[in-house]
Enzyme design. Structure first.
Site, PDB file in Angstrom:
ATOM      1  N   ALA A 181     -78.849  29.745 -74.412  1.00 49.40           N
ATOM      2  CA  ALA A 181     -79.109  31.181 -74.322  1.00 49.40           C
ATOM      3  C   ALA A 181     -77.953  31.987 -74.914  1.00 49.40           C
ATOM      4  CB  ALA A 181     -79.359  31.590 -72.871  1.00 49.40           C
TER       5      ALA A 181
ATOM      6  N   GLU B 124     -76.888  17.358 -86.513  1.00 51.38           N
ATOM      7  CA  GLU B 124     -75.858  16.514 -87.121  1.00 51.38           C
ATOM      8  C   GLU B 124     -74.631  16.422 -86.230  1.00 51.38           C
ATOM      9  OE1 GLU B 124     -77.669  19.018 -90.522  1.00 51.38           O
ATOM     10  OE2 GLU B 124     -77.370  19.181 -88.365  1.00 51.38           O
TER      11      GLU B 124
ATOM     12  N   CYS C  29     -71.828  21.744 -89.829  1.00 48.07           N
ATOM     13  CA  CYS C  29     -72.229  20.336 -89.828  1.00 48.07           C
ATOM     14  C   CYS C  29     -71.654  19.586 -91.022  1.00 48.07           C
ATOM     15  CB  CYS C  29     -73.744  20.216 -89.785  1.00 48.07           C
ATOM     16  SG  CYS C  29     -74.385  20.640 -88.155  1.00 48.07           S
TER      17      CYS C  29
ATOM     18  N   GLU D 127     -80.256  24.128 -78.284  1.00 44.79           N
ATOM     19  CA  GLU D 127     -79.941  25.555 -78.236  1.00 44.79           C
ATOM     20  C   GLU D 127     -79.457  25.958 -76.853  1.00 44.79           C
ATOM     21  OE1 GLU D 127     -83.001  26.984 -81.739  1.00 44.79           O
ATOM     22  OE2 GLU D 127     -83.447  27.570 -79.687  1.00 44.79           O
TER      23      GLU D 127
END
Length: 144
Positions: A50, A59, A100, A48
């Site tokens: 911000a 994936e 993905c 992740e």
């Protein structure tokens, strides 16, 4: 000769990858394990950011690892799991997101495969082909 994917082993590899996820915002760790015809398993975890739009799915991370190391074919199976920290596979079944699915189609079409997709979840999960997740996909095969 092509190796045979083992569902339980591949899901276990995805769960191990999920434990390495960087998910400080969603607290939802996702792991993916890609199995290739030569027996290689490549894993990835979500990363992740911000700026949420810059986050990477598991994936996508695994596919980038494969392609950036010269791999281009033989994708036979993919396992995907997710959940709260320390609990991958303990919640609802997790499937690859739309982005993905497209990334996996790219990798699969390079080798002319339609891999099995094993989606992990407390209800026993789901097994289907990538073509079922993304019917009528656009990929490298459409450009040649």
């Amino acid at each position: 000769m092509s190796a045979t994917p083992d569902r339980e082993s591949l899901i276990a590899a995805a769960r191990e990858a999920a434990a390495l996820a960087y998910a400080p915002y969603s607290k939802f760790q996702v792991g993916a394990a890609l199995f290739f015809a030569d027996g290689a398993v490549v894993t990835g975890a979500n990363v992740e950011n911000a700026s949420y739009g810059l986050s990477l799915c598991a994936e996508t991370v695994a596919s980038a690892k494969v392609l950036s190391s010269g791999g281009q074919g033989g994708l036979l199976a993919v396992a995907v799991t997710g959940g709260a920290p320390g609990k991958p596979g303990a919640g609802a079944t997790v499937t690859p997101c739309g982005r993905c699915r497209q990334v996996l189609i790219e990798l699969a079409q390079l080798g002319g495969t339609d891999p099995l997709i094993w989606c992990d979840g407390k209800d026993g999960g789901l097994e289907l082909r990538l073509s079922e997740l993304l019917p009528h996909a656009f990929g490298p095969a459409n450009l040649g």
